[in-house]
Design a protein around this motif. Structure first.
Motif, PDB file in Angstrom:
ATOM      1  N   ASP A 290      -0.296  11.752  -2.274  1.00 52.84           N
ATOM      2  CA  ASP A 290      -1.235  11.802  -1.162  1.00 52.84           C
ATOM      3  C   ASP A 290      -2.603  12.365  -1.540  1.00 52.84           C
ATOM      4  OD1 ASP A 290       0.636  10.733   0.562  1.00 52.84           O
ATOM      5  OD2 ASP A 290       1.416  12.696   1.157  1.00 52.84           O
ATOM      6  N   GLU A 291      -2.698  13.099  -2.638  1.00 54.47           N
ATOM      7  CA  GLU A 291      -3.947  13.770  -2.956  1.00 54.47           C
ATOM      8  C   GLU A 291      -4.824  12.972  -3.917  1.00 54.47           C
ATOM      9  OE1 GLU A 291      -3.118  17.705  -4.285  1.00 54.47           O
ATOM     10  OE2 GLU A 291      -2.721  18.451  -2.272  1.00 54.47           O
ATOM     11  N   VAL A 292      -4.387  11.780  -4.287  1.00 54.77           N
ATOM     12  CA  VAL A 292      -5.182  10.918  -5.161  1.00 54.77           C
ATOM     13  C   VAL A 292      -5.884   9.879  -4.301  1.00 54.77           C
ATOM     14  CG1 VAL A 292      -5.133   9.251  -7.047  1.00 54.77           C
ATOM     15  CG2 VAL A 292      -3.637  11.254  -7.113  1.00 54.77           C
TER      16      VAL A 292
ATOM     17  N   LEU B 133     -12.736  11.773  -7.798  1.00 54.89           N
ATOM     18  CA  LEU B 133     -12.084  12.578  -6.767  1.00 54.89           C
ATOM     19  C   LEU B 133     -10.981  13.434  -7.360  1.00 54.89           C
ATOM     20  CD1 LEU B 133     -12.049  13.319  -3.844  1.00 54.89           C
ATOM     21  CD2 LEU B 133     -10.345  11.563  -3.431  1.00 54.89           C
ATOM     22  N   LEU B 134     -10.325  12.918  -8.397  1.00 53.80           N
ATOM     23  CA  LEU B 134      -9.337  13.753  -9.069  1.00 53.80           C
ATOM     24  C   LEU B 134     -10.000  15.015  -9.592  1.00 53.80           C
ATOM     25  CD1 LEU B 134      -7.407  11.060 -11.145  1.00 53.80           C
ATOM     26  CD2 LEU B 134      -6.597  12.235  -9.108  1.00 53.80           C
ATOM     27  N   ASP B 135     -11.200  14.871 -10.174  1.00 55.88           N
ATOM     28  CA  ASP B 135     -11.924  16.029 -10.677  1.00 55.88           C
ATOM     29  C   ASP B 135     -12.289  16.971  -9.548  1.00 55.88           C
ATOM     30  OD1 ASP B 135     -11.817  14.881 -13.193  1.00 55.88           O
ATOM     31  OD2 ASP B 135     -13.703  13.828 -12.917  1.00 55.88           O
ATOM     32  N   GLN B 136     -12.763  16.409  -8.403  1.00 58.04           N
ATOM     33  CA  GLN B 136     -13.165  17.257  -7.293  1.00 58.04           C
ATOM     34  C   GLN B 136     -11.963  17.983  -6.702  1.00 58.04           C
ATOM     35  OE1 GLN B 136     -16.172  17.575  -7.227  1.00 58.04           O
ATOM     36  NE2 GLN B 136     -16.868  15.713  -8.243  1.00 58.04           N
ATOM     37  N   LEU B 137     -10.834  17.291  -6.619  1.00 55.22           N
ATOM     38  CA  LEU B 137      -9.637  17.936  -6.095  1.00 55.22           C
ATOM     39  C   LEU B 137      -9.201  19.082  -6.995  1.00 55.22           C
ATOM     40  CD1 LEU B 137      -7.506  14.905  -4.845  1.00 55.22           C
ATOM     41  CD2 LEU B 137      -8.627  16.651  -3.460  1.00 55.22           C
ATOM     42  N   ALA B 138      -9.294  18.851  -8.308  1.00 56.73           N
ATOM     43  CA  ALA B 138      -8.942  19.920  -9.231  1.00 56.73           C
ATOM     44  C   ALA B 138      -9.846  21.126  -9.019  1.00 56.73           C
ATOM     45  CB  ALA B 138      -9.052  19.423 -10.670  1.00 56.73           C
TER      46      ALA B 138
ATOM     47  N   SER C  93      -7.893   9.281   6.146  1.00 57.77           N
ATOM     48  CA  SER C  93      -8.712   8.635   5.130  1.00 57.77           C
ATOM     49  C   SER C  93      -8.186   8.889   3.739  1.00 57.77           C
ATOM     50  CB  SER C  93     -10.155   9.145   5.212  1.00 57.77           C
ATOM     51  OG  SER C  93     -10.261  10.448   4.683  1.00 57.77           O
ATOM     52  N   GLU C  94      -7.430  10.005   3.537  1.00 56.08           N
ATOM     53  CA  GLU C  94      -6.893  10.285   2.214  1.00 56.08           C
ATOM     54  C   GLU C  94      -5.721   9.395   1.877  1.00 56.08           C
ATOM     55  OE1 GLU C  94      -5.984  14.365   2.501  1.00 56.08           O
ATOM     56  OE2 GLU C  94      -7.949  15.054   1.867  1.00 56.08           O
ATOM     57  N   SER C  95      -5.113   8.780   2.917  1.00 56.27           N
ATOM     58  CA  SER C  95      -3.940   7.950   2.677  1.00 56.27           C
ATOM     59  C   SER C  95      -4.356   6.543   2.287  1.00 56.27           C
ATOM     60  CB  SER C  95      -3.077   7.888   3.946  1.00 56.27           C
ATOM     61  OG  SER C  95      -2.085   6.916   3.805  1.00 56.27           O
ATOM     62  N   PRO C  96      -3.820   6.010   1.182  1.00 58.51           N
ATOM     63  CA  PRO C  96      -4.150   4.644   0.787  1.00 58.51           C
ATOM     64  C   PRO C  96      -3.806   3.625   1.845  1.00 58.51           C
ATOM     65  CG  PRO C  96      -3.037   5.791  -0.993  1.00 58.51           C
ATOM     66  CD  PRO C  96      -2.933   6.660   0.222  1.00 58.51           C
ATOM     67  N   THR C  97      -2.799   3.911   2.688  1.00 54.61           N
ATOM     68  CA  THR C  97      -2.400   2.917   3.672  1.00 54.61           C
ATOM     69  C   THR C  97      -3.504   2.661   4.669  1.00 54.61           C
ATOM     70  OG1 THR C  97      -1.399   4.631   5.046  1.00 54.61           O
ATOM     71  CG2 THR C  97       0.014   3.526   3.460  1.00 54.61           C
TER      72      THR C  97
ATOM     73  N   ALA D 247       0.832  -1.211   0.000  1.00 53.91           N
ATOM     74  CA  ALA D 247       0.000   0.000   0.000  1.00 53.91           C
ATOM     75  C   ALA D 247       0.864   1.258   0.000  1.00 53.91           C
ATOM     76  CB  ALA D 247      -0.932  -0.007   1.205  1.00 53.91           C
ATOM     77  N   LYS D 248       1.944   1.232   0.754  1.00 53.90           N
ATOM     78  CA  LYS D 248       2.831   2.396   0.787  1.00 53.90           C
ATOM     79  C   LYS D 248       3.449   2.658  -0.593  1.00 53.90           C
ATOM     80  CE  LYS D 248       4.054   2.061   5.680  1.00 53.90           C
ATOM     81  NZ  LYS D 248       5.151   1.795   6.661  1.00 53.90           N
ATOM     82  N   LEU D 249       3.739   1.589  -1.325  1.00 59.07           N
ATOM     83  CA  LEU D 249       4.277   1.763  -2.672  1.00 59.07           C
ATOM     84  C   LEU D 249       3.326   2.599  -3.527  1.00 59.07           C
ATOM     85  CD1 LEU D 249       5.849  -0.930  -4.953  1.00 59.07           C
ATOM     86  CD2 LEU D 249       3.966   0.436  -5.796  1.00 59.07           C
ATOM     87  N   TRP D 250       2.041   2.278  -3.481  1.00 59.15           N
ATOM     88  CA  TRP D 250       1.072   3.002  -4.311  1.00 59.15           C
ATOM     89  C   TRP D 250       0.842   4.420  -3.796  1.00 59.15           C
ATOM     90  CZ3 TRP D 250       0.377   1.146  -8.898  1.00 59.15           C
ATOM     91  CH2 TRP D 250       0.587  -0.222  -9.101  1.00 59.15           C
ATOM     92  N   THR D 251       1.054   4.646  -2.495  1.00 55.75           N
ATOM     93  CA  THR D 251       1.007   6.013  -1.971  1.00 55.75           C
ATOM     94  C   THR D 251       2.106   6.853  -2.587  1.00 55.75           C
ATOM     95  OG1 THR D 251       0.172   5.170   0.140  1.00 55.75           O
ATOM     96  CG2 THR D 251       1.037   7.413   0.119  1.00 55.75           C
ATOM     97  N   ARG D 252       3.301   6.287  -2.637  1.00 55.73           N
ATOM     98  CA  ARG D 252       4.427   7.027  -3.225  1.00 55.73           C
ATOM     99  C   ARG D 252       4.191   7.271  -4.718  1.00 55.73           C
ATOM    100  NH1 ARG D 252       7.248   3.189  -0.134  1.00 55.73           N
ATOM    101  NH2 ARG D 252       7.758   1.971  -2.000  1.00 55.73           N
TER     102      ARG D 252
END
Length: 430
Positions: A274-276, A317-322, A346-350, A265-270
């Motif tokens: 953090d904002e995805v 969520l990418l759209d909402q963040l934009a 909650s924003e962290s994939p981990t 999970a940490k791999l995909w966070t990197r």
């Protein structure tokens, strides 16, 4: 993007003295036999010796493939296994493909497809053949697939011999080229950038060391289609893993790394940042026994088990963040939550890693009773963790971000899309 994205340590052929001999004791399930009888195009399925002919073909291509590269999965007859169909994500993918309008099914890529068995089964199950493509670095394996299934001139699935490391790294989210070739005309993986909704990596990552696995992940996400309204993009597959991540004690002397569910999970966070919004699901251990030539269970990665995993990337969520970034950053999102620290978690994939045996719960906002959530909700909606409770909170729309209004309409949208939640007294976080 990290500076580590260009680290590559390629596979090396193992020392021959460490390579075990082939085992001819092939055992096929009824599901496999049924599939193969339909999939092998140049054989009469009514023939008395049809199963014997299937076995002859499988053993013949196994021998040729093992000479090309002695992968343990080839030795274990996994070139005719139907592992994709056994993955939890398969039913979701198939349903989406079957329900799509003609010619509009999401594109699925099988990376490291070997002889193309999983893709042939997917299409046989009803997924549109014009929306799948297979890729393997070894052209010999693709050719052996045509030999096994006898469909070189009739197979509707395009297969691309290509190297994942030839895919040029780009930033995320990716943008598809304005002019894209048809799948039949694709010559390299770069032509698929931003077009792929589903990526299946059945047995790819565990062939490499830690840094190279991250390089592969960074390249694969550049293929994802995360356009607005298109639904979540999903990467899914199987990988040899460890309870505690570390270098694999490989019986064939190869340099390989085994992730744990946490490090995965940490791999995909990197990789994604953090904002995805991303959810990583793992099932570990899921033991698959491989018989050796003496009848004993043989695992080329000693001290490992098989991890089945999926990575859900949410385009909405990418759209909402934009939108939020254009109207005051993430504060409108945080204003709808009881505390920003919980939102950060909650924003962290981990924080979203769960084994398949872990039950997911959502607490009603007006009662103390705990109700199990529908399994397909969390890939689509934010679940904001507050202490040991989970408050259902759909991410605000762009207009809500702009005006800072409460997320009442978001909760309404959540109930509309999932009517079974209507009995819950869900309220907007405040």
């Amino acid at each position: 993007m990290s500076a580590n994205e260009d680290y590559i340590l390629r596979e090396r052929r193992p020392v021959e003295t460490l390579v075990p001999a082939l085992d001819g004791s092939l055992e096929l399930s009824e599901k496999q036999i049924k599939f193969l009888l339909l999939a092998i195009r140049d054989m009469n399925p009514e023939a008395v010796d049809s199963e014997a002919e299937i076995r002859r073909r499988i053993l013949e291509v196994q021998s040729k493939a093992y000479q090309t590269y002695p992968y343990p999965c080839i030795r274990a007859f996994q070139h005719v296994a139907l592992f994709m169909s056994e993955h939890d994500v398969f039913a979701h993918v198939l349903k989406v493909g079957q329900s799509a309008a003609q010619g509009n099914a999401p594109l699925l890529l099988d990376i490291g497809c070997c002889m193309g068995t999983d893709l042939r089964y997917l299409v046989q199950s009803g997924y549109p053949s014009d929306s799948v493509i297979g890729c393997d670095v070894r052209r010999d394996f693709i050719d052996l697939g045509y030999e096994l299934y006898g469909d070189r001139d009739t197979c509707p699935i395009p297969f691309l011999p290509a190297d994942i490391f030839d895919l040029l790294p780009r930033s995320f989210p990716p943008q598809a080229d304005e002019v894209c070739p048809s799948l039949k005309d694709v010559q390299c993986l770069n032509e698929l950038r931003g077009r792929v909704k589903y990526v299946y990596a059945g047995a790819l990552f565990h062939l490499f060391d830690e840094g190279t696995q991250e390089t592969i992940a960074r390249r694969l996400v550049t293929l994802l289609d995360v356009t607005e309204g298109s639904g979540p993009a999903v990467l899914f597959g199987r990988s040899v893993a460890k309870a505690e991540e570390g270098v694999i004690d490989d019986a064939m002397g190869r340099t390989r790394y085994g992730h744990s569910p946490t490090s995965w999970a940490k791999l995909w966070t990197r990789v994604l940042g953090d904002e995805v919004r991303v959810r990583v699901d793992t099932e570990f251990p899921r033991v698959e026994q491989v018989r050796d030539w003496k009848g004993w269970v043989w695992n080329p990665g000693r001290g490992t088990d098989m991890m089945w995993w999926s990575v859900w990337v949410l385009p909405w969520l990418l759209d909402q963040l934009a939108g939020c970034q254009s109207h005051g950053g993430l504060e409108p999102l945080r204003s709808n939550c009881k505390d920003s620290a919980s939102l950060a978690r909650s924003e962290s994939p981990t924080s979203s890693v769960r084994s398949s045996t872990t039950r997911r719960f959502m607490r009603s906002a007006s009662s103390s009773s705990t109700v199990e959530t529908l399994p397909n909700i969390s890939p689509y909606y934010g679940l904001v963790h507050i202490d040991h409770e989970i408050c259902a909170s759909a991410v605000p729309s762009q207009s809500e971000c702009q005006h800072g209004s409460p997320s009442t309409s978001s909760v309404a949208r959540l109930k509309t899309r999932h009517p079974l939640l209507d009995h819950l007294h869900l309220q907007p976080c405040s």
